[in-house]
Design a protein around this motif. Sequence first.
Motif, PDB file in Angstrom:
ATOM      1  N   UNK A 169      13.493  24.753 -58.839  1.00 59.21           N
ATOM      2  CA  UNK A 169      12.890  25.816 -58.021  1.00 59.21           C
ATOM      3  C   UNK A 169      13.007  27.132 -58.779  1.00 59.21           C
ATOM      4  N   UNK A 170      12.042  27.442 -59.658  1.00 60.99           N
ATOM      5  CA  UNK A 170      12.141  28.682 -60.440  1.00 60.99           C
ATOM      6  C   UNK A 170      12.100  29.929 -59.542  1.00 60.99           C
ATOM      7  N   UNK A 171      12.940  30.890 -59.879  1.00 62.89           N
ATOM      8  CA  UNK A 171      12.964  32.201 -59.222  1.00 62.89           C
ATOM      9  C   UNK A 171      12.947  32.089 -57.700  1.00 62.89           C
ATOM     10  N   UNK A 172      13.955  31.444 -57.112  1.00 65.52           N
ATOM     11  CA  UNK A 172      13.964  31.303 -55.647  1.00 65.52           C
ATOM     12  C   UNK A 172      14.042  32.644 -54.916  1.00 65.52           C
ATOM     13  N   UNK A 173      14.499  33.680 -55.600  1.00 61.44           N
ATOM     14  CA  UNK A 173      14.615  34.993 -54.958  1.00 61.44           C
ATOM     15  C   UNK A 173      13.273  35.709 -54.834  1.00 61.44           C
ATOM     16  N   UNK A 174      12.253  35.224 -55.525  1.00 62.46           N
ATOM     17  CA  UNK A 174      10.931  35.864 -55.477  1.00 62.46           C
ATOM     18  C   UNK A 174      10.226  35.456 -54.185  1.00 62.46           C
ATOM     19  N   UNK A 175       9.489  36.393 -53.599  1.00 60.99           N
ATOM     20  CA  UNK A 175       9.028  36.226 -52.223  1.00 60.99           C
ATOM     21  C   UNK A 175       7.969  35.154 -52.027  1.00 60.99           C
ATOM     22  N   UNK A 176       7.014  34.992 -52.957  1.00 65.31           N
ATOM     23  CA  UNK A 176       5.895  34.083 -52.702  1.00 65.31           C
ATOM     24  C   UNK A 176       5.241  33.656 -54.009  1.00 65.31           C
ATOM     25  N   UNK A 177       4.232  32.772 -53.888  1.00 64.44           N
ATOM     26  CA  UNK A 177       3.586  32.214 -55.073  1.00 64.44           C
ATOM     27  C   UNK A 177       2.725  33.232 -55.814  1.00 64.44           C
ATOM     28  N   UNK A 178       2.233  34.251 -55.131  1.00 66.90           N
ATOM     29  CA  UNK A 178       1.466  35.290 -55.824  1.00 66.90           C
ATOM     30  C   UNK A 178       2.377  36.050 -56.787  1.00 66.90           C
ATOM     31  N   UNK A 179       3.563  36.397 -56.335  1.00 68.82           N
ATOM     32  CA  UNK A 179       4.521  37.090 -57.203  1.00 68.82           C
ATOM     33  C   UNK A 179       4.958  36.179 -58.347  1.00 68.82           C
ATOM     34  N   UNK A 180       5.244  34.910 -58.035  1.00 72.00           N
ATOM     35  CA  UNK A 180       5.658  33.978 -59.091  1.00 72.00           C
ATOM     36  C   UNK A 180       4.541  33.778 -60.107  1.00 72.00           C
ATOM     37  N   UNK A 186      -1.219  28.467 -58.199  1.00 67.98           N
ATOM     38  CA  UNK A 186      -2.563  29.034 -58.044  1.00 67.98           C
ATOM     39  C   UNK A 186      -3.104  28.963 -56.616  1.00 67.98           C
ATOM     40  N   UNK A 187      -3.050  27.803 -55.915  1.00 66.77           N
ATOM     41  CA  UNK A 187      -3.657  27.766 -54.568  1.00 66.77           C
ATOM     42  C   UNK A 187      -3.005  28.735 -53.588  1.00 66.77           C
ATOM     43  N   UNK A 188      -1.681  28.749 -53.512  1.00 59.29           N
ATOM     44  CA  UNK A 188      -1.008  29.665 -52.596  1.00 59.29           C
ATOM     45  C   UNK A 188      -1.236  31.113 -52.964  1.00 59.29           C
ATOM     46  N   UNK A 189      -1.252  31.402 -54.285  1.00 58.74           N
ATOM     47  CA  UNK A 189      -1.490  32.769 -54.738  1.00 58.74           C
ATOM     48  C   UNK A 189      -2.891  33.223 -54.354  1.00 58.74           C
ATOM     49  N   UNK A 190      -3.865  32.347 -54.505  1.00 54.58           N
ATOM     50  CA  UNK A 190      -5.247  32.695 -54.164  1.00 54.58           C
ATOM     51  C   UNK A 190      -5.383  32.970 -52.665  1.00 54.58           C
ATOM     52  N   UNK A 191      -4.713  32.168 -51.854  1.00 51.66           N
ATOM     53  CA  UNK A 191      -4.760  32.371 -50.403  1.00 51.66           C
ATOM     54  C   UNK A 191      -4.183  33.737 -50.027  1.00 51.66           C
ATOM     55  N   UNK A 192      -3.051  34.076 -50.625  1.00 54.46           N
ATOM     56  CA  UNK A 192      -2.443  35.379 -50.359  1.00 54.46           C
ATOM     57  C   UNK A 192      -3.319  36.514 -50.859  1.00 54.46           C
TER      58      UNK A 192
END
Length: 284
Positions: free
Chosen positions: A213-224, A268-274
Amino acid sequence: MALTEGDGQAGAESSARPQSLMLSFLGIYLLGRDIAVYSGSIIDVFARLDVSEEAVRSTLARMVKRNLLTRHRRGRKMYFGLMPHAAEVLEDGRRRIWETGAVNRDWDGTWTLVGFSLPDSRRSIRHDLRSRLVWAGFGLLQSGLWIAPGTKDVGAVLAPLELGDLDLRDHVTVLRARALEPTESAGLVRKAFDTERIARRYRAFLDRWDTRHPLPEVTDDLARQLLLHTDWLRLIRRDPHLPAVHLPPEWPAIRAEQVFRTLAGVYAPGARTLADRVFDELAR
């Protein structure tokens, strides 16, 4: 627009410079689309990366001043779109990521050689030329002689230099060559390039991203997604793309590229949705 960062392992999300993150953002969401994005939307995205509103506005202003971005006003809102030069820079990054890749398996056995000798009165140009050669993937083989695998567009390397009345054609020699006995290409790689330093960068990338789980402290897939692309582009832009045949079989770039492509597809999919939810776009 060199994205130069330290050689150590990438740390928390704030370790990435706002401009580097901005280039990743623009490359993913504006390149190839004739749109501009509301500054408030950009601020919202970058807040997910702990980048302040002040830093975002400062970065946008600098990029406008450098003719990389253009402003568009609608009512009280300001939107930002790409200028042609920014699109060229971002397209070069896209090719490096998705077409050229991190592993040079198609080397044709040739080298581009650049030799130059500049007077002491042109020390600043000499320094800038060396920096641009390194950025373009050249290594210093011996005093005044630089090499890079394959064919390089040296004219593009020289073009941005501020020369005044100096004609570089009188001071620079560019050749395309092959190694002949007793010289071996593997020896050229060892002499001109710090392969261990390059490998450390890839291992640092793997330490950060090749986990369950890379960077669990990051809020969401757009940030990751933005952090992943920023880390990767920074890494491969500093890689001279040495021939794989002359690198160790367990070269860490191979695994690193697999990890990048896998995670890019995951995010990509979650980031695009956000992004669709956050972005206020203006057709140009």
